[in-house]
Design a protein around this motif. Structure first.
Motif, PDB file in Angstrom:
ATOM      1  N   LEU A   1     -34.094 -35.424 -27.917  1.00 46.38           N
ATOM      2  CA  LEU A   1     -33.988 -35.443 -26.574  1.00 46.38           C
ATOM      3  C   LEU A   1     -35.486 -35.363 -25.895  1.00 46.38           C
ATOM      4  N   PRO A   2     -35.228 -35.884 -24.816  1.00 48.90           N
ATOM      5  CA  PRO A   2     -36.625 -35.939 -24.575  1.00 48.90           C
ATOM      6  C   PRO A   2     -37.380 -34.419 -23.629  1.00 48.90           C
ATOM      7  N   ASP A   3     -38.290 -34.091 -23.781  1.00 42.29           N
ATOM      8  CA  ASP A   3     -38.242 -33.089 -23.391  1.00 42.29           C
ATOM      9  C   ASP A   3     -38.730 -32.768 -21.911  1.00 42.29           C
ATOM     10  N   PRO A   4     -38.418 -31.969 -21.362  1.00 36.68           N
ATOM     11  CA  PRO A   4     -38.262 -30.905 -19.780  1.00 36.68           C
ATOM     12  C   PRO A   4     -38.978 -31.681 -18.752  1.00 36.68           C
ATOM     13  N   GLY A   5     -40.315 -31.292 -19.646  1.00 36.56           N
ATOM     14  CA  GLY A   5     -41.449 -30.983 -18.796  1.00 36.56           C
ATOM     15  C   GLY A   5     -42.046 -32.047 -18.351  1.00 36.56           C
ATOM     16  N   SER A   6     -41.774 -33.273 -18.825  1.00 39.30           N
ATOM     17  CA  SER A   6     -42.081 -34.747 -18.887  1.00 39.30           C
ATOM     18  C   SER A   6     -41.003 -35.171 -17.531  1.00 39.30           C
ATOM     19  N   MET A   7     -39.780 -34.588 -17.952  1.00 39.69           N
ATOM     20  CA  MET A   7     -38.963 -34.816 -16.795  1.00 39.69           C
ATOM     21  C   MET A   7     -39.105 -34.888 -16.000  1.00 39.69           C
ATOM     22  N   LEU A   8     -39.313 -32.858 -16.275  1.00 38.31           N
ATOM     23  CA  LEU A   8     -39.546 -32.649 -14.291  1.00 38.31           C
ATOM     24  C   LEU A   8     -40.668 -32.880 -13.624  1.00 38.31           C
ATOM     25  N   GLY A   9     -42.240 -33.265 -13.864  1.00 35.39           N
ATOM     26  CA  GLY A   9     -43.105 -33.791 -13.848  1.00 35.39           C
ATOM     27  C   GLY A   9     -43.955 -33.061 -13.727  1.00 35.39           C
ATOM     28  N   LEU A  10     -44.364 -32.192 -14.070  1.00 36.22           N
ATOM     29  CA  LEU A  10     -44.260 -30.659 -14.224  1.00 36.22           C
ATOM     30  C   LEU A  10     -46.207 -30.466 -14.733  1.00 36.22           C
ATOM     31  N   PRO A  11     -47.377 -30.170 -14.348  1.00 38.00           N
ATOM     32  CA  PRO A  11     -48.790 -30.390 -14.441  1.00 38.00           C
ATOM     33  C   PRO A  11     -48.347 -30.108 -16.554  1.00 38.00           C
ATOM     34  N   GLY A  12     -50.061 -30.784 -16.961  1.00 32.14           N
ATOM     35  CA  GLY A  12     -50.014 -30.769 -18.069  1.00 32.14           C
ATOM     36  C   GLY A  12     -50.151 -29.963 -18.830  1.00 32.14           C
ATOM     37  N   ALA A  13     -50.667 -28.630 -18.428  1.00 30.01           N
ATOM     38  CA  ALA A  13     -51.037 -27.408 -18.806  1.00 30.01           C
ATOM     39  C   ALA A  13     -49.321 -26.787 -19.245  1.00 30.01           C
ATOM     40  N   LEU A  14     -48.862 -26.510 -17.860  1.00 24.96           N
ATOM     41  CA  LEU A  14     -47.249 -26.401 -18.511  1.00 24.96           C
ATOM     42  C   LEU A  14     -46.081 -27.326 -18.855  1.00 24.96           C
ATOM     43  N   ALA A  15     -46.507 -28.990 -18.613  1.00 20.34           N
ATOM     44  CA  ALA A  15     -45.771 -29.380 -19.518  1.00 20.34           C
ATOM     45  C   ALA A  15     -45.778 -29.306 -20.786  1.00 20.34           C
ATOM     46  N   ARG A  16     -46.846 -29.154 -21.677  1.00 22.92           N
ATOM     47  CA  ARG A  16     -47.001 -29.413 -22.858  1.00 22.92           C
ATOM     48  C   ARG A  16     -46.793 -28.301 -23.518  1.00 22.92           C
ATOM     49  N   PRO A  17     -46.718 -27.078 -23.578  1.00 23.34           N
ATOM     50  CA  PRO A  17     -46.086 -25.956 -24.192  1.00 23.34           C
ATOM     51  C   PRO A  17     -44.404 -26.278 -24.542  1.00 23.34           C
ATOM     52  N   LEU A  18     -43.737 -26.962 -23.385  1.00 24.16           N
ATOM     53  CA  LEU A  18     -42.198 -27.514 -23.163  1.00 24.16           C
ATOM     54  C   LEU A  18     -42.460 -28.648 -23.783  1.00 24.16           C
TER      55      LEU A  18
ATOM     56  N   SER B   1     -30.092 -38.086 -12.465  1.00 27.98           N
ATOM     57  CA  SER B   1     -30.237 -37.576 -11.166  1.00 27.98           C
ATOM     58  C   SER B   1     -30.786 -36.788 -10.475  1.00 27.98           C
ATOM     59  N   ALA B   2     -30.384 -36.230  -9.078  1.00 30.77           N
ATOM     60  CA  ALA B   2     -31.713 -35.886  -8.143  1.00 30.77           C
ATOM     61  C   ALA B   2     -32.439 -34.464  -8.940  1.00 30.77           C
ATOM     62  N   ASP B   3     -31.721 -33.705 -10.168  1.00 38.04           N
ATOM     63  CA  ASP B   3     -32.412 -32.629 -10.208  1.00 38.04           C
ATOM     64  C   ASP B   3     -33.840 -33.367 -11.806  1.00 38.04           C
ATOM     65  N   ARG B   4     -34.003 -34.314 -12.209  1.00 38.58           N
ATOM     66  CA  ARG B   4     -34.617 -34.937 -12.975  1.00 38.58           C
ATOM     67  C   ARG B   4     -34.045 -34.716 -14.699  1.00 38.58           C
ATOM     68  N   LEU B   5     -33.491 -33.926 -14.512  1.00 36.93           N
ATOM     69  CA  LEU B   5     -33.211 -33.366 -15.382  1.00 36.93           C
ATOM     70  C   LEU B   5     -32.010 -33.464 -16.430  1.00 36.93           C
ATOM     71  N   HIS B   6     -30.660 -34.503 -15.876  1.00 35.72           N
ATOM     72  CA  HIS B   6     -29.645 -35.036 -16.504  1.00 35.72           C
ATOM     73  C   HIS B   6     -29.504 -36.193 -16.090  1.00 35.72           C
ATOM     74  N   PRO B   7     -28.980 -37.004 -16.691  1.00 36.29           N
ATOM     75  CA  PRO B   7     -29.009 -38.103 -16.040  1.00 36.29           C
ATOM     76  C   PRO B   7     -27.135 -38.291 -15.265  1.00 36.29           C
ATOM     77  N   GLY B   8     -28.238 -39.529 -14.421  1.00 33.06           N
ATOM     78  CA  GLY B   8     -26.816 -39.707 -13.429  1.00 33.06           C
ATOM     79  C   GLY B   8     -26.199 -40.213 -14.498  1.00 33.06           C
ATOM     80  N   GLU B   9     -24.968 -41.656 -13.600  1.00 34.34           N
ATOM     81  CA  GLU B   9     -24.097 -41.888 -13.736  1.00 34.34           C
ATOM     82  C   GLU B   9     -24.428 -42.961 -15.015  1.00 34.34           C
ATOM     83  N   GLN B  10     -25.762 -43.666 -14.802  1.00 30.94           N
ATOM     84  CA  GLN B  10     -25.794 -44.368 -15.172  1.00 30.94           C
ATOM     85  C   GLN B  10     -26.362 -44.085 -17.155  1.00 30.94           C
ATOM     86  N   GLY B  11     -27.418 -43.122 -16.163  1.00 30.94           N
ATOM     87  CA  GLY B  11     -27.755 -42.405 -17.716  1.00 30.94           C
ATOM     88  C   GLY B  11     -26.803 -41.930 -18.933  1.00 30.94           C
ATOM     89  N   HIS B  12     -26.212 -41.109 -18.312  1.00 33.80           N
ATOM     90  CA  HIS B  12     -24.284 -40.938 -19.518  1.00 33.80           C
ATOM     91  C   HIS B  12     -23.856 -42.661 -20.034  1.00 33.80           C
TER      92      HIS B  12
END
Length: 282
Positions: A114-131, A169-180
């Motif tokens: 699965l893709p990492d949650p940090g990139s899906m949430l658009g976190l800043p690099g220093a926060l996203a890289r550990p995730l 979906s709106a939370d950027r962590l879960h697929p919407g219907e098309q993603g599912h």
């Protein structure tokens, strides 16, 4: 002839969050179930939002084994990366036991990277890289164990459709219907290629209109806010420490050490369950 039995284990992704139907969730596993056989399919979804590998091993697996499924999906691990208790050794040990239990009964195992949650949430690099580093570790474990147990494995971590915002979906962590639907369609293709799916492939076209912007904002302001609050309480203090460590290494030009440390931890975790990692593991 008895119906095909399909049991789905996991977290909110498999529960179907992001694909609302009526008063509940549907999701990729339910969409896939309809295409597993031309005749009747007995589908049981044991996935629970927020579940980690521990819950899958201790709660969902015993319930799933009682159903003696022909196909069992185990898609899990993101929530482990979002906890301060993250331990790749424990993740590997638990998944090894879960995979062994279902394949030991003769079930076909479905898994996914699965893709990492940090990139899906658009976190800043220093926060996203550990995730991202944690999710890569989980993916490498899942990949290696999937090879060991002959799982039907979906490489979803770097698929092209992952970057399409319309799939989420709106939370950027879960697929919407098309993603599912994309997940269901791609799992179906892998199963059909192995002569394990005799029914029609799921349609990629959405059945329902996408949620309006106001509906998405309402969800984020209610259920979404609760999710963020829980994760902040549990993960944020440690994530800030990891980010500070990330920035120190970056300033010194030693960021590669963090990657090497994570890679060594994965190798040790797999060695502990007697798995030799393949060079192309993702």
């Amino acid at each position: 002839m008895r119906p095909v039995r399909f049991v789905a284990l996991g977290d909110s992704l498999t529960e179907g969050v992001g694909d609302p139907v009526g008063d509940g969730w549907r999701g990729w596993a339910a969409l896939l179930a309809d295409g597993l056989a031309e005749d009747r399919v007995e589908f049981t979804n044991l996935a629970v939002s927020g579940a980690q590998t521990r819950e899958v091993l201790e709660l969902q697996t015993p319930a799933g084994l009682e159903l003696r499924p022909d196909i069992a999906s185990v898609v899990i691990g993101v929530n482990d990366t979002l906890r301060c208790t993250f331990d790749i050794h424990a993740v590997a040990e638990r998944l090894d036991k879960v995979y062994a239990a279902f394949t030991g009964q003769g079930a076909t195992l479905l898994t996914a990277c699965l893709p990492d949650p940090g990139s899906m949430l658009g976190l800043p690099g220093a926060l996203a890289r550990p995730l991202a580093r944690r999710q890569r570790a989980v993916n490498r474990v899942v990949h290696a164990l999937s090879d060991r147990y002959g799982a039907v494995h979906l490489h979803a971590a770097e698929a092209d459709w992952i970057t399409d915002r319309a799939m989420w979906s709106a939370d950027r962590l879960h697929p919407g219907e098309q993603g599912h639907r994309q997940l269901a369609l791609r799992f179906h293709a892998l199963l059909a290629e192995a002569d394990l799916a005799a029914g029609p492939a799921p349609s990629p076209e959405p059945q329902f209109p996408a949620p309006t912007t106001s509906a998405s904002l309402l969800w984020l302001a209610t259920a979404g806010t609760g999710w963020v609050a829980r994760r902040c309480t549990d993960l944020l203090p440690q994530l800030l420490r990891l980010a500070a460590d990330e920035m120190r290494h970056r300033a010194r030009g030693t960021s590669a050490r963090l990657d090497l440390r994570a890679a060594a931890a994965v190798s040790a975790a797999l060695a502990a369950v007697s798995v030799v990692e393949q060079p192309d593991a993702v």
